[in-house]
Scaffold this active site. Structure first.
Site, PDB file in Angstrom:
ATOM      1  N   GLY A 167     -24.045 -15.038 -39.026  1.00  0.00           N
ATOM      2  CA  GLY A 167     -25.432 -15.448 -39.250  1.00  0.00           C
ATOM      3  C   GLY A 167     -26.325 -14.602 -38.367  1.00  0.00           C
ATOM      4  O   GLY A 167     -25.970 -13.487 -37.969  1.00  0.00           O
ATOM      5  N   ARG A 183     -19.216 -24.208 -31.206  1.00  0.00           N
ATOM      6  CA  ARG A 183     -18.936 -25.605 -30.888  1.00  0.00           C
ATOM      7  C   ARG A 183     -17.462 -25.708 -30.522  1.00  0.00           C
ATOM      8  O   ARG A 183     -16.614 -25.065 -31.136  1.00  0.00           O
ATOM      9  CB  ARG A 183     -19.223 -26.521 -32.086  1.00  0.00           C
ATOM     10  CG  ARG A 183     -20.707 -26.740 -32.396  1.00  0.00           C
ATOM     11  CD  ARG A 183     -21.431 -27.556 -31.312  1.00  0.00           C
ATOM     12  NE  ARG A 183     -22.839 -27.778 -31.608  1.00  0.00           N
ATOM     13  CZ  ARG A 183     -23.830 -26.975 -31.245  1.00  0.00           C
ATOM     14  NH1 ARG A 183     -23.588 -25.862 -30.559  1.00  0.00           N
ATOM     15  NH2 ARG A 183     -25.084 -27.270 -31.559  1.00  0.00           N
ATOM     16  N   GLU A 229     -17.933 -32.683 -24.110  1.00  0.00           N
ATOM     17  CA  GLU A 229     -18.920 -32.150 -23.164  1.00  0.00           C
ATOM     18  C   GLU A 229     -19.675 -33.293 -22.489  1.00  0.00           C
ATOM     19  O   GLU A 229     -20.061 -34.234 -23.176  1.00  0.00           O
ATOM     20  CB  GLU A 229     -19.909 -31.235 -23.891  1.00  0.00           C
ATOM     21  CG  GLU A 229     -19.230 -29.990 -24.432  1.00  0.00           C
ATOM     22  CD  GLU A 229     -20.194 -29.010 -25.101  1.00  0.00           C
ATOM     23  OE1 GLU A 229     -21.416 -29.233 -25.076  1.00  0.00           O
ATOM     24  OE2 GLU A 229     -19.708 -28.024 -25.657  1.00  0.00           O
ATOM     25  N   HIS A 277     -22.310 -24.804 -21.730  1.00  0.00           N
ATOM     26  CA  HIS A 277     -23.128 -24.835 -22.952  1.00  0.00           C
ATOM     27  C   HIS A 277     -24.541 -24.296 -22.680  1.00  0.00           C
ATOM     28  O   HIS A 277     -25.535 -25.019 -22.829  1.00  0.00           O
ATOM     29  CB  HIS A 277     -23.188 -26.259 -23.535  1.00  0.00           C
ATOM     30  CG  HIS A 277     -23.515 -26.274 -25.006  1.00  0.00           C
ATOM     31  ND1 HIS A 277     -23.006 -27.188 -25.891  1.00  0.00           N
ATOM     32  CD2 HIS A 277     -24.312 -25.465 -25.763  1.00  0.00           C
ATOM     33  CE1 HIS A 277     -23.473 -26.961 -27.111  1.00  0.00           C
ATOM     34  NE2 HIS A 277     -24.269 -25.907 -27.060  1.00  0.00           N
TER      35      HIS A 277
END
Ligand code: GLV
Ligand code: GLV
Length: 316
Positions: free
Chosen positions: A156, A234, A263, A282
């Protein structure tokens, strides 16, 4: 009465000031901790808009509690924390923050890639621990990034931004994507071939039913034992147990992980004890510029929705 906008985390005043002019803005006033579930369920009862974080599960129950809700705007490009089917059924619009975070996330991806290649966190930790006794001919030797082959899974906007960076390092760029795209310099590859040819395998797919667990024992087994796996997408895309085994057995060289199945990742997680794992909490999009641009997109989408205007960055 002004429509109510509920923000699930303390955000800077300047990000929220515009909304305050037209709406009653309520927010969870803590920056470090996500809003507790019971508070969220209560707060959404009167809300016309929810400005959500990726740490909030915006599921059927939340939406059922929010009869006035028109929009959920997520401070993230990923939106797996929101039940899109349930939102669609209720005519609730969902928006995310693409573009604003593309380059920042590609930068972090490349930082992790280089850190794994050259063992930065391991070397840095050793130095601080007083283990640097002398310069040694083969001490902390890693692998070349320049001229290596990168395989990007999920081509993407962010994947493409990583590919452009890779070209600056004279890398061969392979990519795998649901739909094949037209590029001059980046070569489409089926998944198995990409895994077996790449020196760096980079995960940038959304988290969906199709991508959950897509990198498991079989896929790791196809990778070169000199290759690194980089996950900035992810955590659930990778089978962490299989990854741990592959890293311990030397089936792959290293992993760079910004995301985890759970997380915050528990500090006693076995992956954190491995020297060939570089971890970050993250922070893919965590540049000051990107985060402010993302917040602006959220505020604009909420305002557009509540004034009946054209809403950008809709995912449903
Ligand atoms: C971060 O993980 C995002 O999806 O924006
Ligand atoms: C390393 O420091 C070198 O001079 O080669």
């Amino acid at each position: 009465m002004k429509p109510i906008v509920y923000i699930t985390r303390k955000l800077p005043d300047e990000a929220v000031a515009g909304l305050r002019e037209s709406y009653e803005v309520r927010m969870w006033e803590e920056e470090e901790t996500p809003v507790p579930r019971e508070v969220l369920l209560e707060e959404v009862k009167e809300a016309s808009a929810i400005w959500a974080m990726l740490t909030d599960s915006i599921d059927r129950e939340v939406l059922d509690n929010a009869p006035n809700l028109k929009i959920v705007s997520n401070l993230a490009v990923g939106h797996n924390n929101i039940d899109l089917d349930a939102a669609r059924e209720r005519g609730i619009c969902v928006t995310n923050t693409p573009d604003a975070l593309t380059e920042a996330t590609a930068d972090l991806t490349f930082a992790l890639l280089m850190a794994t290649a050259r063992r930065l966190s391991e070397a840095s930790r050793a130095l601080r621990a007083g283990e640097w006794k002398a310069w040694t001919p083969l001490g902390f030797t890693g692998h070349d990034v320049y001229g290596a082959t990168i395989g990007i899974i999920g081509m993407g906007r962010i994947g493409e931004a990583v590919a452009r960076r890779a070209k600056g390092f004279d890398m061969d760029v392979l990519y795998h994507n649901r739909t094949r795209r037209r590029f001059e310099d980046f070569v489409y590859s089926d998944l198995d071939e990409l895994l077996s040819r790449s020196d760096f395998v980079v995960l940038l797919t959304p988290y969906t039913d199709q991508t959950a667990g897509m990198i498991g024992e079989r896929e790791l087994g196809l990778m070169k034992n000199t290759a690194s796996l980089i996950n900035v997408a992810r955590g659930g895309i990778v089978d962490e147990k299989a990854l741990e085994a592959a890293l311990k057995n030397g089936d792959i060289w290293a992993a760079g992980l910004d995301v985890f199945e759970e997380e915050p990742v528990p500090t006693d997680h076995p992956l954190l004890s491995l020297p060939n794992v570089t971890v970050t909490p993250h922070i893919g999009s965590a540049s000051v510029q990107a985060r402010h641009a993302m917040m602006q997109l959220n505020a604009e989408a909420i305002h557009a929705c509540l004034t009946g205007n054209d809403i950008k960055n809709r995912v449903c």
